[in-house]
Design a protein around this motif. Sequence first.
Motif, PDB file in Angstrom:
ATOM      1  N   LEU A   5       0.831  -1.201   0.000  1.00 18.51           N
ATOM      2  CA  LEU A   5       0.000   0.000   0.000  1.00 18.51           C
ATOM      3  C   LEU A   5       0.871   1.259   0.000  1.00 18.51           C
ATOM      4  N   LEU A   6       1.985   1.215   0.736  1.00 21.85           N
ATOM      5  CA  LEU A   6       2.920   2.338   0.749  1.00 21.85           C
ATOM      6  C   LEU A   6       3.480   2.577  -0.660  1.00 21.85           C
ATOM      7  N   ILE A   7       3.845   1.511  -1.355  1.00 22.53           N
ATOM      8  CA  ILE A   7       4.395   1.643  -2.703  1.00 22.53           C
ATOM      9  C   ILE A   7       3.347   2.184  -3.672  1.00 22.53           C
ATOM     10  N   VAL A   8       2.128   1.660  -3.592  1.00 24.55           N
ATOM     11  CA  VAL A   8       1.051   2.142  -4.466  1.00 24.55           C
ATOM     12  C   VAL A   8       0.787   3.627  -4.211  1.00 24.55           C
ATOM     13  N   CYS A   9       0.747   4.032  -2.954  1.00 28.17           N
ATOM     14  CA  CYS A   9       0.532   5.447  -2.624  1.00 28.17           C
ATOM     15  C   CYS A   9       1.702   6.304  -3.107  1.00 28.17           C
ATOM     16  N   ALA A  10       2.921   5.790  -3.011  1.00 27.25           N
ATOM     17  CA  ALA A  10       4.088   6.544  -3.473  1.00 27.25           C
ATOM     18  C   ALA A  10       4.033   6.763  -4.978  1.00 27.25           C
ATOM     19  N   VAL A  11       3.638   5.741  -5.721  1.00 22.67           N
ATOM     20  CA  VAL A  11       3.513   5.895  -7.174  1.00 22.67           C
ATOM     21  C   VAL A  11       2.390   6.883  -7.505  1.00 22.67           C
ATOM     22  N   ALA A  12       1.305   6.830  -6.748  1.00 23.19           N
ATOM     23  CA  ALA A  12       0.206   7.779  -6.962  1.00 23.19           C
ATOM     24  C   ALA A  12       0.654   9.208  -6.653  1.00 23.19           C
ATOM     25  N   VAL A  13       1.431   9.391  -5.588  1.00 19.34           N
ATOM     26  CA  VAL A  13       1.960  10.716  -5.254  1.00 19.34           C
ATOM     27  C   VAL A  13       2.873  11.197  -6.369  1.00 19.34           C
ATOM     28  N   PHE A  41       2.482  32.292  -4.588  1.00 15.43           N
ATOM     29  CA  PHE A  41       2.911  31.128  -3.816  1.00 15.43           C
ATOM     30  C   PHE A  41       2.528  29.827  -4.510  1.00 15.43           C
ATOM     31  N   PHE A  42       1.271  29.694  -4.909  1.00 17.35           N
ATOM     32  CA  PHE A  42       0.801  28.445  -5.512  1.00 17.35           C
ATOM     33  C   PHE A  42       1.373  28.242  -6.917  1.00 17.35           C
ATOM     34  N   GLY A  43       1.577  29.307  -7.652  1.00 16.18           N
ATOM     35  CA  GLY A  43       2.209  29.194  -8.962  1.00 16.18           C
ATOM     36  C   GLY A  43       3.642  28.712  -8.857  1.00 16.18           C
ATOM     37  N   ASN A  44       4.381  29.269  -7.894  1.00 13.83           N
ATOM     38  CA  ASN A  44       5.757  28.833  -7.667  1.00 13.83           C
ATOM     39  C   ASN A  44       5.804  27.403  -7.133  1.00 13.83           C
ATOM     40  N   LEU A  45       4.813  27.032  -6.345  1.00 12.35           N
ATOM     41  CA  LEU A  45       4.763  25.673  -5.807  1.00 12.35           C
ATOM     42  C   LEU A  45       4.631  24.647  -6.930  1.00 12.35           C
ATOM     43  N   LEU A  46       3.860  24.978  -7.953  1.00 11.14           N
ATOM     44  CA  LEU A  46       3.682  24.063  -9.079  1.00 11.14           C
ATOM     45  C   LEU A  46       4.925  23.961  -9.953  1.00 11.14           C
ATOM     46  N   ASP A  47       5.862  24.871  -9.799  1.00  8.54           N
ATOM     47  CA  ASP A  47       7.091  24.831 -10.578  1.00  8.54           C
ATOM     48  C   ASP A  47       8.139  23.891  -9.997  1.00  8.54           C
ATOM     49  N   CYS A  48       8.033  23.558  -8.730  1.00  6.18           N
ATOM     50  CA  CYS A  48       9.054  22.753  -8.056  1.00  6.18           C
ATOM     51  C   CYS A  48       8.497  21.372  -7.711  1.00  6.18           C
ATOM     52  N   PHE A  49       8.988  20.339  -8.389  1.00  3.11           N
ATOM     53  CA  PHE A  49       8.504  18.984  -8.150  1.00  3.11           C
ATOM     54  C   PHE A  49       8.704  18.579  -6.691  1.00  3.11           C
ATOM     55  N   TYR A  50       9.883  18.873  -6.146  1.00  9.10           N
ATOM     56  CA  TYR A  50      10.233  18.419  -4.801  1.00  9.10           C
ATOM     57  C   TYR A  50       9.372  19.090  -3.732  1.00  9.10           C
ATOM     58  N   CYS A  51       9.125  20.380  -3.890  1.00  8.90           N
ATOM     59  CA  CYS A  51       8.253  21.095  -2.948  1.00  8.90           C
ATOM     60  C   CYS A  51       6.818  20.584  -3.044  1.00  8.90           C
ATOM     61  N   LEU A  52       6.355  20.431  -4.275  1.00  6.31           N
ATOM     62  CA  LEU A  52       4.981  19.989  -4.501  1.00  6.31           C
ATOM     63  C   LEU A  52       4.756  18.575  -3.973  1.00  6.31           C
ATOM     64  N   SER A  53       5.783  17.717  -4.066  1.00  9.64           N
ATOM     65  CA  SER A  53       5.616  16.340  -3.582  1.00  9.64           C
ATOM     66  C   SER A  53       5.365  16.302  -2.073  1.00  9.64           C
ATOM     67  N   LEU A  85      11.692   8.471  -7.637  1.00  6.45           N
ATOM     68  CA  LEU A  85      11.093   8.070  -8.909  1.00  6.45           C
ATOM     69  C   LEU A  85      11.271   9.166  -9.960  1.00  6.45           C
ATOM     70  N   GLU A  86      11.160  10.409  -9.546  1.00  2.69           N
ATOM     71  CA  GLU A  86      11.348  11.517 -10.480  1.00  2.69           C
ATOM     72  C   GLU A  86      12.786  11.552 -10.979  1.00  2.69           C
ATOM     73  N   LYS A  87      13.742  11.374 -10.095  1.00  5.98           N
ATOM     74  CA  LYS A  87      15.145  11.351 -10.492  1.00  5.98           C
ATOM     75  C   LYS A  87      15.420  10.199 -11.453  1.00  5.98           C
ATOM     76  N   LEU A  88      14.844   9.035 -11.173  1.00  9.07           N
ATOM     77  CA  LEU A  88      15.068   7.866 -12.018  1.00  9.07           C
ATOM     78  C   LEU A  88      14.415   8.003 -13.391  1.00  9.07           C
ATOM     79  N   SER A  89      13.306   8.705 -13.460  1.00 11.85           N
ATOM     80  CA  SER A  89      12.564   8.813 -14.715  1.00 11.85           C
ATOM     81  C   SER A  89      12.893  10.075 -15.505  1.00 11.85           C
ATOM     82  N   SER A  90      13.659  10.981 -14.923  1.00 15.44           N
ATOM     83  CA  SER A  90      13.953  12.251 -15.581  1.00 15.44           C
ATOM     84  C   SER A  90      14.988  12.069 -16.683  1.00 15.44           C
ATOM     85  N   LYS A  91      14.657  12.559 -17.879  1.00 13.44           N
ATOM     86  CA  LYS A  91      15.577  12.487 -19.011  1.00 13.44           C
ATOM     87  C   LYS A  91      16.566  13.645 -18.998  1.00 13.44           C
TER      88      LYS A  91
END
Length: 106
Positions: A5-13, A41-53, A85-91
């Motif tokens: 369940l933790l893994i499924v939630c992590a992939v969903a996040v 604030f919210f616009g900048n939040l959407l720009d940063c994957f790590y903050c948004l996660s 996951l983002e680091k692993l999938s980032s081109k």
Amino acid sequence: MDFSLLIVCAVAVWRLTHLLSKEDGPFDLIFLLRRQLGQGFFGNLLDCFYCLSLWISFPAGWWLGNDWITKMVCWLALSGIACLLEKLSSKNDPTPPAFYEEDKKL
């Protein structure tokens, strides 16, 4: 707590965070949302994957945990897994690979 369940939630996040921060979405809805939010604030939040996660993983972590310590650990674990996951999938990873070359001067 079930590990699967933790893994499924992590992939969903990861998926939701990636959708909101990196994609335009269906019918450009996410693009329009980002443009509407602008540079606040919210616009900048959407720009940063790590903050948004961190924000996206909070409700899932709170839902997974039984006590407040477990909830906090799940929250940070979900965000951390999503970031991995983002680091692993980032081109376009801005971090270059390590490179070593010996000087061949004699």
